[in-house]
Motif scaffolding. Structure first.
Motif, short mmCIF file in Angstrom:
data_model
loop_
_atom_site.label_atom_id
_atom_site.label_comp_id
_atom_site.label_asym_id
_atom_site.label_seq_id
_atom_site.Cartn_x
_atom_site.Cartn_y
_atom_site.Cartn_z
N ALA A 28 -2.01 -102.58 83.61
CA ALA A 28 -2.73 -103.54 82.77
C ALA A 28 -2.57 -103.13 81.33
O ALA A 28 -2.66 -101.95 81.01
CB ALA A 28 -4.21 -103.58 83.15
N CYS A 30 -4.31 -104.42 78.65
CA CYS A 30 -5.59 -104.43 77.93
C CYS A 30 -6.70 -104.07 78.90
O CYS A 30 -6.76 -104.61 80.01
CB CYS A 30 -5.83 -105.81 77.33
N SER A 47 -12.99 -103.36 73.99
CA SER A 47 -11.67 -103.45 74.63
C SER A 47 -10.69 -102.55 73.90
O SER A 47 -10.92 -102.16 72.74
CB SER A 47 -11.16 -104.89 74.65
N ARG A 92 -6.62 -106.92 81.83
CA ARG A 92 -5.76 -108.11 81.75
C ARG A 92 -4.34 -107.65 81.49
O ARG A 92 -4.11 -106.58 80.90
CB ARG A 92 -6.24 -109.09 80.67
N CYS A 96 -4.90 -107.41 74.32
CA CYS A 96 -6.29 -107.73 74.11
C CYS A 96 -6.38 -108.81 73.03
O CYS A 96 -5.59 -108.83 72.08
CB CYS A 96 -7.06 -106.50 73.61
N ASP A 104 -10.86 -114.02 79.91
CA ASP A 104 -9.53 -113.50 79.59
C ASP A 104 -9.11 -112.37 80.53
O ASP A 104 -7.96 -111.96 80.51
CB ASP A 104 -9.49 -112.97 78.16
N PHE A 105 -10.06 -111.86 81.30
CA PHE A 105 -9.78 -110.70 82.14
C PHE A 105 -9.73 -111.12 83.60
O PHE A 105 -10.67 -111.72 84.11
CB PHE A 105 -10.85 -109.63 81.92
N GLY A 106 -8.64 -110.75 84.27
CA GLY A 106 -8.46 -111.19 85.64
C GLY A 106 -8.82 -110.16 86.70
O GLY A 106 -8.91 -110.49 87.88
N TYR A 107 -9.05 -108.94 86.27
CA TYR A 107 -9.34 -107.87 87.21
C TYR A 107 -10.64 -107.19 86.80
O TYR A 107 -10.86 -106.90 85.63
CB TYR A 107 -8.20 -106.84 87.23
#
Length: 118
Positions: A28, A30, A47, A92, A96, A104-107
């Motif tokens: 990842a 960011c 972040s 993500r 960032c 914006d963050f998928g995990y």
């Protein structure tokens, strides 16, 4: 496959410190920290990517985000009762963005509880 595992939460008195850790499996670009207090929406805390760091105004000067290989840290100093929340590590794949937006963050990690008593 990206997996995130947080650790380091706990209970402290106001003015105390805690360091949260987030171990990343996978890639990842960011990494971020978010928090959610009871009855409130999740909010961005900080972040980091290789270009720099971003902080929410409420934690500037008190919290520091850092990274060391696959581990990301959130050093929290001068903790206040309003910092009480479940803290989540997030990741993500892209850079960032200058704002901290949950979408914006998928995990996401499973969260670690921070409780600050007065």
């Amino acid at each position: 496959q990206v997996e995130l595992v947080e650790s380091g939460g706990g209970s402290v008195q106001a003015g105390g410190s805690l360091r949260l850790s987030c171990e990343l499996s996978g890639y990842a670009y960011c990494m971020g920290w978010f928090r959610q207090a009871p009855g409130k929406e999740r909010e961005g805390v900080s972040s980091i990517d290789r270009r720099g760091t971003t902080y929410a105004d409420s934690v500037k000067g008190r919290f520091t985000i850092s990274q060391d290989s696959a581990k990301k840290y959130l050093q929290m100093n001068s903790l206040q009762p309003e910092d009480t929340a479940m803290y989540y590590c997030a990741a993500r794949g892209g850079y960032c963005r200058p704002y901290l937006a949950e979408g914006d963050f998928g995990y996401w990690g499973q969260g670690t509880q921070v409780t600050v008593s007065s």
